[in-house]
Design a protein around this motif. Structure first.
Motif, PDB file in Angstrom:
ATOM      1  N   MET A   1       0.833  -1.186   0.000  1.00 32.40           N
ATOM      2  CA  MET A   1       0.000   0.000   0.000  1.00 32.40           C
ATOM      3  C   MET A   1       0.862   1.227   0.000  1.00 32.40           C
ATOM      4  SD  MET A   1      -1.357   0.143   3.884  1.00 32.40           S
ATOM      5  CE  MET A   1      -0.184  -0.029   5.170  1.00 32.40           C
ATOM      6  N   SER A   2       0.220   2.285  -0.038  1.00 32.22           N
ATOM      7  CA  SER A   2       0.967   3.520  -0.135  1.00 32.22           C
ATOM      8  C   SER A   2       1.364   4.078   1.210  1.00 32.22           C
ATOM      9  CB  SER A   2       0.130   4.561  -0.880  1.00 32.22           C
ATOM     10  OG  SER A   2      -1.086   4.760  -0.204  1.00 32.22           O
ATOM     11  N   VAL A   3       0.943   3.424   2.261  1.00 32.77           N
ATOM     12  CA  VAL A   3       1.347   3.806   3.603  1.00 32.77           C
ATOM     13  C   VAL A   3       1.730   2.540   4.327  1.00 32.77           C
ATOM     14  CG1 VAL A   3      -0.132   5.848   3.675  1.00 32.77           C
ATOM     15  CG2 VAL A   3      -1.034   3.651   4.421  1.00 32.77           C
ATOM     16  N   PRO A   4       2.397   2.628   5.500  1.00 29.37           N
ATOM     17  CA  PRO A   4       2.750   1.419   6.226  1.00 29.37           C
ATOM     18  C   PRO A   4       1.511   0.574   6.497  1.00 29.37           C
ATOM     19  CG  PRO A   4       3.877   3.313   7.129  1.00 29.37           C
ATOM     20  CD  PRO A   4       2.911   3.840   6.124  1.00 29.37           C
ATOM     21  N   THR A   5       1.674  -0.750   6.550  1.00 30.18           N
ATOM     22  CA  THR A   5       0.565  -1.656   6.763  1.00 30.18           C
ATOM     23  C   THR A   5       0.005  -1.507   8.161  1.00 30.18           C
ATOM     24  OG1 THR A   5       1.987  -3.416   7.572  1.00 30.18           O
ATOM     25  CG2 THR A   5       1.616  -3.293   5.186  1.00 30.18           C
ATOM     26  N   GLN A   6      -1.203  -2.055   8.370  1.00 37.63           N
ATOM     27  CA  GLN A   6      -1.815  -2.001   9.691  1.00 37.63           C
ATOM     28  C   GLN A   6      -0.935  -2.700  10.716  1.00 37.63           C
ATOM     29  OE1 GLN A   6      -5.607  -3.810   8.980  1.00 37.63           O
ATOM     30  NE2 GLN A   6      -6.558  -1.899   8.314  1.00 37.63           N
ATOM     31  N   THR A   7      -0.293  -3.793  10.297  1.00 35.66           N
ATOM     32  CA  THR A   7       0.593  -4.507  11.209  1.00 35.66           C
ATOM     33  C   THR A   7       1.773  -3.643  11.603  1.00 35.66           C
ATOM     34  OG1 THR A   7      -0.036  -6.608  10.209  1.00 35.66           O
ATOM     35  CG2 THR A   7       2.003  -6.573  11.477  1.00 35.66           C
ATOM     36  N   ASP A   8       2.372  -2.946  10.616  1.00 31.17           N
ATOM     37  CA  ASP A   8       3.507  -2.064  10.908  1.00 31.17           C
ATOM     38  C   ASP A   8       3.094  -0.967  11.880  1.00 31.17           C
ATOM     39  OD1 ASP A   8       5.201  -3.427   9.220  1.00 31.17           O
ATOM     40  OD2 ASP A   8       4.587  -2.266   7.476  1.00 31.17           O
TER      41      ASP A   8
ATOM     42  N   ALA B   1      -0.230   7.161  -7.201  1.00 31.67           N
ATOM     43  CA  ALA B   1      -0.109   7.478  -5.777  1.00 31.67           C
ATOM     44  C   ALA B   1       0.379   8.907  -5.573  1.00 31.67           C
ATOM     45  CB  ALA B   1       0.846   6.502  -5.102  1.00 31.67           C
ATOM     46  N   GLU B   2       0.001   9.507  -4.461  1.00 29.84           N
ATOM     47  CA  GLU B   2       0.521  10.822  -4.105  1.00 29.84           C
ATOM     48  C   GLU B   2       2.030  10.717  -3.888  1.00 29.84           C
ATOM     49  OE1 GLU B   2      -1.494  12.239  -0.697  1.00 29.84           O
ATOM     50  OE2 GLU B   2      -3.415  12.539  -1.722  1.00 29.84           O
ATOM     51  N   ILE B   3       2.739  11.804  -4.106  1.00 30.62           N
ATOM     52  CA  ILE B   3       4.195  11.783  -4.010  1.00 30.62           C
ATOM     53  C   ILE B   3       4.643  11.364  -2.604  1.00 30.62           C
ATOM     54  CG2 ILE B   3       4.372  14.220  -3.387  1.00 30.62           C
ATOM     55  CD1 ILE B   3       6.784  12.128  -5.605  1.00 30.62           C
ATOM     56  N   LYS B   4       3.897  11.748  -1.578  1.00 34.33           N
ATOM     57  CA  LYS B   4       4.273  11.400  -0.208  1.00 34.33           C
ATOM     58  C   LYS B   4       4.142   9.904   0.051  1.00 34.33           C
ATOM     59  CE  LYS B   4       2.872  15.928   1.637  1.00 34.33           C
ATOM     60  NZ  LYS B   4       2.622  16.484   0.290  1.00 34.33           N
ATOM     61  N   ALA B   5       3.247   9.249  -0.666  1.00 31.05           N
ATOM     62  CA  ALA B   5       3.026   7.815  -0.470  1.00 31.05           C
ATOM     63  C   ALA B   5       3.783   6.957  -1.479  1.00 31.05           C
ATOM     64  CB  ALA B   5       1.535   7.503  -0.563  1.00 31.05           C
ATOM     65  N   LEU B   6       4.388   7.580  -2.469  1.00 27.30           N
ATOM     66  CA  LEU B   6       4.984   6.848  -3.580  1.00 27.30           C
ATOM     67  C   LEU B   6       6.127   5.921  -3.166  1.00 27.30           C
ATOM     68  CD1 LEU B   6       5.021   6.379  -6.630  1.00 27.30           C
ATOM     69  CD2 LEU B   6       6.518   8.370  -6.844  1.00 27.30           C
ATOM     70  N   PRO B   7       7.137   6.368  -2.402  1.00 28.12           N
ATOM     71  CA  PRO B   7       8.236   5.461  -2.053  1.00 28.12           C
ATOM     72  C   PRO B   7       7.774   4.218  -1.297  1.00 28.12           C
ATOM     73  CG  PRO B   7       8.893   7.732  -1.664  1.00 28.12           C
ATOM     74  CD  PRO B   7       7.423   7.756  -1.939  1.00 28.12           C
ATOM     75  N   ALA B   8       6.849   4.396  -0.345  1.00 26.62           N
ATOM     76  CA  ALA B   8       6.364   3.254   0.422  1.00 26.62           C
ATOM     77  C   ALA B   8       5.593   2.285  -0.461  1.00 26.62           C
ATOM     78  CB  ALA B   8       5.493   3.730   1.583  1.00 26.62           C
ATOM     79  N   ALA B   9       4.790   2.818  -1.384  1.00 23.18           N
ATOM     80  CA  ALA B   9       4.023   1.953  -2.289  1.00 23.18           C
ATOM     81  C   ALA B   9       4.955   1.159  -3.195  1.00 23.18           C
ATOM     82  CB  ALA B   9       3.059   2.796  -3.116  1.00 23.18           C
ATOM     83  N   THR B  10       5.956   1.823  -3.739  1.00 22.27           N
ATOM     84  CA  THR B  10       6.911   1.138  -4.613  1.00 22.27           C
ATOM     85  C   THR B  10       7.684   0.080  -3.835  1.00 22.27           C
ATOM     86  OG1 THR B  10       7.139   3.107  -5.986  1.00 22.27           O
ATOM     87  CG2 THR B  10       8.879   1.466  -6.155  1.00 22.27           C
ATOM     88  N   GLN B  11       8.055   0.397  -2.614  1.00 25.43           N
ATOM     89  CA  GLN B  11       8.819  -0.549  -1.808  1.00 25.43           C
ATOM     90  C   GLN B  11       8.006  -1.805  -1.507  1.00 25.43           C
ATOM     91  OE1 GLN B  11      10.606   1.160   1.640  1.00 25.43           O
ATOM     92  NE2 GLN B  11      11.360  -0.773   2.419  1.00 25.43           N
ATOM     93  N   ARG B  12       6.726  -1.638  -1.191  1.00 23.17           N
ATOM     94  CA  ARG B  12       5.884  -2.799  -0.928  1.00 23.17           C
ATOM     95  C   ARG B  12       5.750  -3.661  -2.175  1.00 23.17           C
ATOM     96  NH1 ARG B  12       0.850  -2.623   0.035  1.00 23.17           N
ATOM     97  NH2 ARG B  12       0.982  -4.682   0.964  1.00 23.17           N
TER      98      ARG B  12
END
Length: 236
Positions: free
Chosen positions: A1-8, A105-116
């Motif tokens: 996802m574009s933000v950390p997971t619920q587990t994280d 994805a929004e630019i703020k969420a982009l790195p996390a989304a790509t990493q996932r």
């Protein structure tokens, strides 16, 4: 996802709860990604341990300072720990974002989304490429913090989006189109596996330079450098 997971997020919350009941200052930190799969058995087990430890510490402080818990209070604590364990253990995994969703994805969420998304591709990548993916993941962790100050329509954001949201996923997908039987067959002096590792290395260096420019506030240089990843597979 574009933000950390619920587990994280729950892991971070549990750690902060433990810090609070211990009287320690709460420090805002970035999570350390679990390479090789998120929300796995080890991560959930660690989260369960942290959450239950926080419950026990809070119950102990309450019983020692406010009033004794008694038999019913102890039973309530046990039930709360059981419920917490079940909720964490059976929480559904968050779907991996598609490259198309990453691109939007929004630019703020982009790195996390790509990493996932990139982490989800690891099982199908050769070992040398996986090692580079780990280093790219560290770069994306840093970049995730840095792009928080960028607007979506900023020229520097467009450069980040081009490399992180478009070129990186596209490059890996190009490799995945190569039949597995041909990935270790040399072509023009290199196998597709080698080309993948080399290309990811180029992306890693680009990310490093991008991060340095953002750290230095040199947004104009970042927006005007105009570099494009040109390492592509030729033919089938």
């Amino acid at each position: 996802m574009s933000v950390p997971t619920q587990t994280d997020e729950a892991v971070v919350a549990a750690r902060r709860t433990v810090d609070r009941v211990r009287g320690a200052p709460v420090v805002q930190t970035q999570r350390a990604p679990a390479r090789g799969g998120r929300g796995g058995v080890k991560q959930r087990a660690a989260l369960i341990a942290l959450a239950n430890a926080a419950i026990l510490i809070a119950a102990g402080l309450f019983g020692g300072i406010v009033m004794p818990l008694g038999m019913f209070g102890a039973l309530a604590v046990m039930l709360l720990m059981l419920a917490t364990t079940l909720v964490i253990a059976f929480a559904p995994a968050t779907p991996v974002p598609s490259p198309e969703r990453i691109a939007r994805a929004e630019i703020k969420a982009l790195p996390a989304a790509t990493q996932r998304w990139l982490d989800a591709q690891r099982p199908a990548l050769p070992a040398p490429a996986v090692r580079v993916v780990d280093r790219i993941g560290a770069q994306l962790d840093t970049l995730r913090v840095q792009v928080g100050a960028l607007d979506d329509d900023a020229p520097a954001a467009a450069e980040v989006r081009r490399l992180v949201g478009e070129q990186l996923p596209e490059f890996v997908r190009d490799y995945q189109k190569v039949p597995p039987a041909l990935r270790t067959t040399p072509r023009n002096g290199k196998t597709p596996d080698q080309q993948l590792a080399d290309g990811l290395g180029v992306i890693e260096r680009e990310l490093h330079e991008m991060s340095e420019q953002l750290a230095q506030g040199d947004l104009d240089a970042l927006a005007t450098r105009g570099r494009f990843l040109e390492i592509k597979y030729q033919g089938e």
